[in-house]
Design a protein around this motif. Structure first.
Motif, PDB file in Angstrom:
ATOM      1  N   THR A  82      39.645  -9.855 -50.611  1.00 14.83           N
ATOM      2  CA  THR A  82      40.675  -8.592 -50.302  1.00 14.83           C
ATOM      3  C   THR A  82      38.704  -7.545 -50.176  1.00 14.83           C
ATOM      4  OG1 THR A  82      40.976  -8.125 -52.659  1.00 14.83           O
ATOM      5  CG2 THR A  82      43.028  -8.870 -50.987  1.00 14.83           C
ATOM      6  N   ALA A  83      37.773  -7.555 -50.179  1.00 19.65           N
ATOM      7  CA  ALA A  83      36.261  -6.564 -50.292  1.00 19.65           C
ATOM      8  C   ALA A  83      37.116  -5.727 -50.117  1.00 19.65           C
ATOM      9  CB  ALA A  83      35.506  -7.107 -50.298  1.00 19.65           C
ATOM     10  N   ASP A  84      35.995  -4.338 -50.243  1.00 19.35           N
ATOM     11  CA  ASP A  84      36.130  -3.311 -48.524  1.00 19.35           C
ATOM     12  C   ASP A  84      37.795  -3.268 -48.143  1.00 19.35           C
ATOM     13  OD1 ASP A  84      33.556  -3.238 -49.816  1.00 19.35           O
ATOM     14  OD2 ASP A  84      33.411  -4.977 -48.152  1.00 19.35           O
ATOM     15  N   GLY A  85      39.174  -3.192 -48.850  1.00 12.43           N
ATOM     16  CA  GLY A  85      40.278  -3.025 -47.832  1.00 12.43           C
ATOM     17  C   GLY A  85      40.897  -3.933 -47.005  1.00 12.43           C
ATOM     18  N   ARG A  86      40.121  -5.444 -47.471  1.00  6.37           N
ATOM     19  CA  ARG A  86      40.948  -6.312 -46.060  1.00  6.37           C
ATOM     20  C   ARG A  86      41.848  -6.726 -46.918  1.00  6.37           C
ATOM     21  NH1 ARG A  86      40.811 -12.014 -46.287  1.00  6.37           N
ATOM     22  NH2 ARG A  86      40.504 -13.062 -44.654  1.00  6.37           N
ATOM     23  N   LEU A  87      42.436  -7.439 -46.119  1.00  4.43           N
ATOM     24  CA  LEU A  87      44.359  -8.083 -45.798  1.00  4.43           C
ATOM     25  C   LEU A  87      44.139  -9.322 -46.008  1.00  4.43           C
ATOM     26  CD1 LEU A  87      46.534  -5.561 -44.607  1.00  4.43           C
ATOM     27  CD2 LEU A  87      46.020  -5.158 -46.773  1.00  4.43           C
ATOM     28  N   CYS A  88      44.400  -9.692 -47.366  1.00  2.00           N
ATOM     29  CA  CYS A  88      44.130 -11.357 -47.222  1.00  2.00           C
ATOM     30  C   CYS A  88      46.058 -11.614 -47.780  1.00  2.00           C
ATOM     31  CB  CYS A  88      43.631 -12.497 -48.381  1.00  2.00           C
ATOM     32  SG  CYS A  88      43.744 -13.674 -48.311  1.00  2.00           S
ATOM     33  N   ARG A  89      46.208 -12.296 -46.015  1.00  2.00           N
ATOM     34  CA  ARG A  89      47.434 -12.439 -46.256  1.00  2.00           C
ATOM     35  C   ARG A  89      47.775 -14.442 -46.369  1.00  2.00           C
ATOM     36  NH1 ARG A  89      48.555  -7.609 -42.609  1.00  2.00           N
ATOM     37  NH2 ARG A  89      49.233  -6.481 -44.029  1.00  2.00           N
TER      38      ARG A  89
END
Length: 362
Positions: A82-89
């Motif tokens: 979820t680094a740098d604002g990445r979304l992990c769904r």
């Protein structure tokens, strides 16, 4: 990911209570051998431990799924980042059986411990059972082979030595059919207690092998790729395989889904890996004496067995590649690839369509 639940207590109360009752009866009559007395002492401990936990996920099962989740996280950090604002769904689903729901929960919990920012949608719903727990043909096959397996067990296994090793008066255990059930129940208890040295001293290697061979053959016919029933058994996995493809395509097209995790049973994993053509899982053999050399349930579906499809692509586009992990080991399928153990996803989808058309048709 699609995985079997983790290690559990045996699902049947009678497997524990039937041999305990027989041994207690012999003890009251003073007819137990020293080995029989030891067997009774052990079955008392095991049966008390299992009371009202029949089929439940064990602490070992919890450890198994926590470990799988952690290794998945560490092996493929880009997926769970979820680094740098990445979304992990993550989408997680299980059947309605508690041991499967708890397997899902414990795996999800470990992922959240490793990265609390992961967003997991967790469901256990009848809505998904059409593909998560399809048993249409397997249930029919079981009825067809029930008598065959009973006759095979009667022919291949002689309970007389085993019973006499425990009880000086075998009539206290019952007739031959009851003695065979007594022996089978103790075998089941011993086999589900592999983390502790329970009861194994009562069986000879030949007896252990005989029970295994019959049970392996039964599972092979009911859910596996057998020459006789395989085309029907594997058809139960078609909805699940199509769900794999649909959810993978959704993730590839939209980027909205990082991982799809499913938790079910051996009766669903067995036909799935057979239909996929995972190496060692789709062998068709008609000779009972050769089945355990060609296909073994302990290889195909141990507790917490799982199949993972991991997808890769270049940042600048190009072919999407997929790698198959069976029980966390790189595995091949029956598809030629100049990149093996990686395969082009478009090629795999065509291959799956061909497998569905040919492996489920007699």
């Amino acid at each position: 990911h699609h995985g079997r639940h983790g290690s559990r207590w045996h699902a049947s109360e009678s497997v524990y209570e039937n041999p305990r009752a027989k041994l207690r009866k012999a003890a009251e009559a003073g007819k137990l051998t020293p080995l029989g007395e030891e067997a009774l002492r052990r079955i008392e401990v095991v049966a008390d431990d299992a009371r009202h936990r029949y089929g439940d996920l064990s602490p070992r099962g919890v450890r198994e799924h926590r470990g799988i989740a952690e290794r998945m996280y560490c092996s493929f950090p880009e997926i769970f980042s979820t680094a740098d604002g990445r979304l992990c769904r993550i989408r997680a689903r299980s059947t309605l059986v508690p041991r499967c729901m708890l397997s899902m929960a414990t795996a999800n919990e470990r992922l959240k411990e490793l990265n609390p920012a992961i967003d997991i949608t967790r469901e256990a719903s009848k809505r998904y059972l059409d593909y998560m727990f399809c048993m249409t043909e397997a249930n029919k096959i079981k009825k067809e082979i029930k008598q065959r397996i009973a006759e095979l067990r009667e022919r291949e296994i002689d309970p007389s030595r085993f019973v006499r090793a425990l009880v000086t008066d075998p009539s206290l255990v019952g007739n031959r059919k009851e003695q065979l059930r007594f022996m089978n129940d103790l075998y089941c208890v011993a086999s589900v207690m592999q983390d502790v040295d329970y009861l194994d001293c009562s069986f000879t290697p030949d007896e252990l092998y005989a029970f295994y061979a019959v049970r392996n053959y039964q599972m092979y016919l009911e859910e596996g790729p057998s020459a006789e029933f395989g085309h029907r058994a594997l058809s139960d996995a078609v909805p699940l395989l199509r769900n794999f493809v649909a959810e993978a395509d959704e993730a590839i097209a939209t980027g909205a889904l990082s991982a799809s995790l499913r938790y079910g049973h051996d009766v669903n994993v067995i036909p799935l890996v057979g239909l996929m053509g995972i190496e060692g899982c789709d062998t068709r053999e008609s000779d009972y004496r050769k089945v355990d050399q060609a296909w073994s349930c302990w290889r195909v579906t141990p507790m917490a067995t799982n199949i993972q499809l991991v997808f890769f692509r270049r940042p600048d586009g190009g072919d999407v590649l997929v790698k198959f992990l069976f029980n966390e080991r790189e595995s091949r399928i029956r598809l030629e690839s100049d990149l093996a153990p990686y395969y082009r996803w478009d090629d795999v989808k065509r291959y799956f369509d061909e497998r569905i058309a040919t492996q489920t048709r007699r």
